[in-house]
Design a protein around this motif. Structure first.
Motif, short mmCIF file in Angstrom:
data_model
loop_
_atom_site.label_atom_id
_atom_site.label_comp_id
_atom_site.label_asym_id
_atom_site.label_seq_id
_atom_site.Cartn_x
_atom_site.Cartn_y
_atom_site.Cartn_z
N GLU A 388 38.72 -58.30 3.54
CA GLU A 388 37.41 -58.04 2.94
C GLU A 388 36.33 -58.87 3.63
O GLU A 388 36.61 -59.86 4.31
CB GLU A 388 37.44 -58.38 1.45
N ARG A 392 30.77 -59.85 0.79
CA ARG A 392 30.92 -58.79 -0.21
C ARG A 392 32.40 -58.63 -0.58
O ARG A 392 33.04 -57.64 -0.22
CB ARG A 392 30.35 -57.48 0.34
N TYR A 394 35.80 -57.89 -2.73
CA TYR A 394 36.12 -56.80 -3.65
C TYR A 394 36.34 -57.35 -5.06
O TYR A 394 37.03 -58.34 -5.26
CB TYR A 394 37.40 -56.08 -3.21
N SER A 395 35.77 -56.68 -6.03
CA SER A 395 36.04 -57.00 -7.43
C SER A 395 37.41 -56.44 -7.81
O SER A 395 38.00 -55.63 -7.09
CB SER A 395 34.96 -56.43 -8.33
N ASN A 397 38.07 -54.35 -10.13
CA ASN A 397 37.94 -52.92 -10.36
C ASN A 397 37.96 -52.16 -9.03
O ASN A 397 38.59 -51.10 -8.90
CB ASN A 397 36.64 -52.64 -11.12
N HIS A 398 37.27 -52.73 -8.02
CA HIS A 398 37.24 -52.10 -6.70
C HIS A 398 38.63 -52.15 -6.05
O HIS A 398 39.05 -51.19 -5.38
CB HIS A 398 36.21 -52.79 -5.81
N THR A 401 40.68 -49.42 -7.38
CA THR A 401 40.29 -48.14 -6.80
C THR A 401 40.88 -47.96 -5.40
O THR A 401 41.37 -46.87 -5.06
CB THR A 401 38.76 -48.05 -6.73
N LEU A 402 40.87 -49.04 -4.59
CA LEU A 402 41.43 -48.96 -3.24
C LEU A 402 42.94 -48.71 -3.29
O LEU A 402 43.47 -47.94 -2.48
CB LEU A 402 41.13 -50.25 -2.48
N ARG A 412 42.84 -52.40 -13.86
CA ARG A 412 42.11 -53.59 -13.41
C ARG A 412 42.75 -54.86 -13.93
O ARG A 412 42.81 -55.88 -13.23
CB ARG A 412 40.66 -53.50 -13.90
N SER A 427 36.36 -62.64 -7.39
CA SER A 427 35.44 -62.24 -6.33
C SER A 427 34.21 -63.14 -6.27
O SER A 427 33.71 -63.46 -5.18
CB SER A 427 35.00 -60.79 -6.54
#
Length: 434
Positions: A388, A392, A394-395, A397-398, A401-402, A412, A427
Motif C-alpha cells: 500500500e 494512503r 488501506y482501511s 473496509n477497503h 473489498t480487495l 471488516r 490505517s
C-alpha cells in the motif's frame, strides 16, 4: 410385606484401566518429555531398559586434519553462558576512574535495572535504604544512564526515549521537543495538529515522528542471558521424493525401550516374590504404551501429510483447511486421540520446522466454491498491506473489498481481527502524512 428377590440385569460401562491412562499420558507427551519420563521409569524399574541412541559424531572443520587433531574436543566449540545485563553494566563501571563512593552507588543502581533496561526502584526508596543524600544518588543515576546501550537506567518510557535522542548526534530536529511535550501527542499521530500545537510544520513533525518510532522502547531486552534457551527436537521428518511423501520418526524424540534380558531371566528362573512380578507387568505396560504411541503418531502423520501434500510442494501458502474430525475419520480413531497425538509435536519439513497442530487451519469459503485456510488469508492480507501507499493506507473496509475481488469473502471485523493478530497498526497509525 417386603420381599427379597435376585434380579439379573446387563449393563455396558466404559472403564479406563491404569494402562489406558498411561497410554493417553505418553501419547500427549512431546519427544523430549517422553525421554525424560522413560529415563525416570528405567531408573526406578530395573526390568525396563532404555536403548541408548548413538551420539552423532562431531564434524571437524575441513581445514583440520583428522590425524593431526586426534584430541579434538567438540565441547570446546560449545557456546558459553552469556553475561547478564547487570554484569555488563558493572563491567563498564569498573573500568572508569571515579571515586569509590560514586562507583558503589552506580553498581547498586545497576542491580536494580530490569531486563528491559528500566530502573525499578524510586530514588526516595534508595535514599531511605542507604541513608545517603539525594545528590549522591542522583550522581550515581546519571553515571548509570551514561552507560551503553543508550536508554539504560531510565525510569519511564519518556526518559528512555530522551536519553537515546540526546546521545544520538544525528537525531531528527524537534524529536526531543516532541517527546518532552508528551507522548500522548504521538498516538494517534497527526502532523498537522501536532505541528500547530508545537510550532512546527507538518513535514517537520512527520520527520521527527518517523525518527521517534525507530527508537527502542526496551533498549536492553536482547542483552544478557536471563533464561535457558528452549530447543525443539522434531518428532518426525517429512519430505518429498519423486513426488511421493516420505516421513520418518526422529530417533531422538522416539526412544526405544525393551526388557532387561538378564533381569527378566533371573525373575523367570528364580520365581521371586510378587514385587518383581509387578515390576515385570509395569515394564511390559510401558513398552506396549510406547509402541502404541509410535504407531498412532505414524498413522496421524501419514494422514495429515496426505491431506497437506501441496504444502510440501508450494509452502505455507498452499495449506488447506483441515480439522481433527477429518483425520479421525480417515484413520478410524476418536477425535480426542488425534488431538492428543498432535499436541506438542513438531515436524521437520522442507520449509522449516512446524508444530503439527499448525496444519489444522480453519476454512474460509471463496466465491469459487473452494475453501482456503485462515493462515493463507493472513499472509495475503499482510502482502496487500505491504504494497500500500504510505500516504494512503488501506482501511479495514477497503482491505475486505480487495480480498473479495480475489474471491475471499470476509467481513471488516474479521479483517481487523486478522490485522491485530499480525500486529499491524490501524490505517490511521500507518499513514505517513508528509
Amino acid at each position: 410385606m417386603l420381599g427379597v428377590q435376585l434380579v439379573q440385569e446387563q449393563r455396558i460401562r466404559l472403564s479406563i484401566t491404569p494402562e489406558m491412562k498411561q497410554s493417553f499420558q505418553l501419547l500427549t507427551m512431546s519427544g523430549q518429555d517422553l525421554t525424560r519420563y522413560l529415563l525416570d521409569a528405567a531408573e526406578e524399574n530395573p526390568v525396563l531398559e532404555l536403548e541408548e541412541q548413538a551420539a552423532l559424531l562431531a564434524r571437524i572443520p575441513r581445514r583440520m586434519d583428522q590425524r593431526r587433531y586426534d584430541s579434538y574436543d567438540p565441547l570446546l566449540q560449545a557456546k558459553g553462558a552469556e553475561p547478564t545485563l547487570e554484569q555488563l553494566l558493572i563491567a563498564q563501571i569498573r573500568v572508569m576512574t571515579i571515586p569509590d563512593e560514586l562507583e558503589n552507588m552506580a553498581v547498586y543502581l545497576a542491580g536494580c535495572v530490569n531486563d528491559d533496561g528500566y530502573l525499578t526502584v524510586e530514588l526516595a526508596e534508595v535514599q531511605a535504604t542507604l541513608g545517603l543524600p539525594m545528590s549522591k544518588i542522583a550522581a550515581g543515576l546519571e553515571l548509570l544512564q551514561s552507560l551503553e546501550p543508550a536508554g539504560v537506567g531510565a525510569r519511564n518510557l519518556q526518559e528512555c526515549l530522551l536519553l537515546q535522542i540526546r546521545r544520538d548526534p544525528s537525531a531528527a530536529l524537534n524529536a526531543e521537543w516532541m517527546v518532552e511535550a508528551g507522548l500522548e501527542a504521538l498516538v494517534p499521530f497527526h502532523p498537522g495538529r501536532t505541528g500547530r500545537r508545537l510550532g512546527m510544520t507538518s513535514r517537520e513533525a512527520q520527520t521527527a515522528y518517523d525518527y521517534i518510532t525507530r527508537l527502542d522502547p526496551k533498549p536492553c531486552r536482547s542483552i544478557g542471558c536471563t533464561e535457558r534457551p528452549h530447543y525443539i527436537i522434531p518428532d518426525a521428518i517429512v519430505g518429498l521424493r519423486n513426488g511421493e511423501v516420505h516421513y520418518s520418526l526422529h530417533a531422538a524424540g522416539n526412544p526405544r525401550v525393551s526388557m532387561n534380558e538378564a533381569c527378566f531371566r533371573w525373575i523367570r528362573e528364580e520365581a521371586p516374590d510378587t514385587i518383581w512380578s509387578t515390576r515385570v507387568a509395569e515394564a511390559r505396560a510401558i513398552i506396549r504404551s510406547v509402541h502404541l504411541r509410535r504407531r498412532t503418531l505414524v498413522r496421524v502423520l501419514a494422514a495429515v501429510m496426505e491431506e497437506q501434500k501441496h504444502f510440501l510442494v508450494k509452502g505455507p501458502s498452499a495449506l488447506k483447511p483441515l480439522n481433527l474430525a477429518v483425520i479421525a475419520e480417515k484413520i478410524g480413531m476418536h477425535e480426542s486421540t488425534v488431538s492428543r497425538a498432535v499436541n506438542g509435536k513438531y515436524i521437520e519439513t522442507p520449509h522449516g520446522v512446524y508444530e503439527l497442530r499448525a496444519f489444522f487451519a480453519s476454512g474460509i469459503s471463496t466465491t469459487s466454491g473452494d475453501k482456503t485456510s485462515a493462515s493463507a488469508v493472513k499472509r495475503r492480507l499482510k502482502e496487500i498491506i505491504r504494497t500500500e501507499q504510505a500516504q494512503r493506507p488501506y482501511s479495514d473496509n477497503h482491505l475486505a473489498t480487495l480480498l473479495a475481488k480475489e474471491g475471499i469473502v470476509i467481513s471488516r471485523r474479521t479483517v481487523a481481527k486478522y490485522r491485530e493478530e499480525l500486529q499491524i497498526l490501524p490505517s490511521l497509525e500507518r499513514k505517513r502524512w508528509a
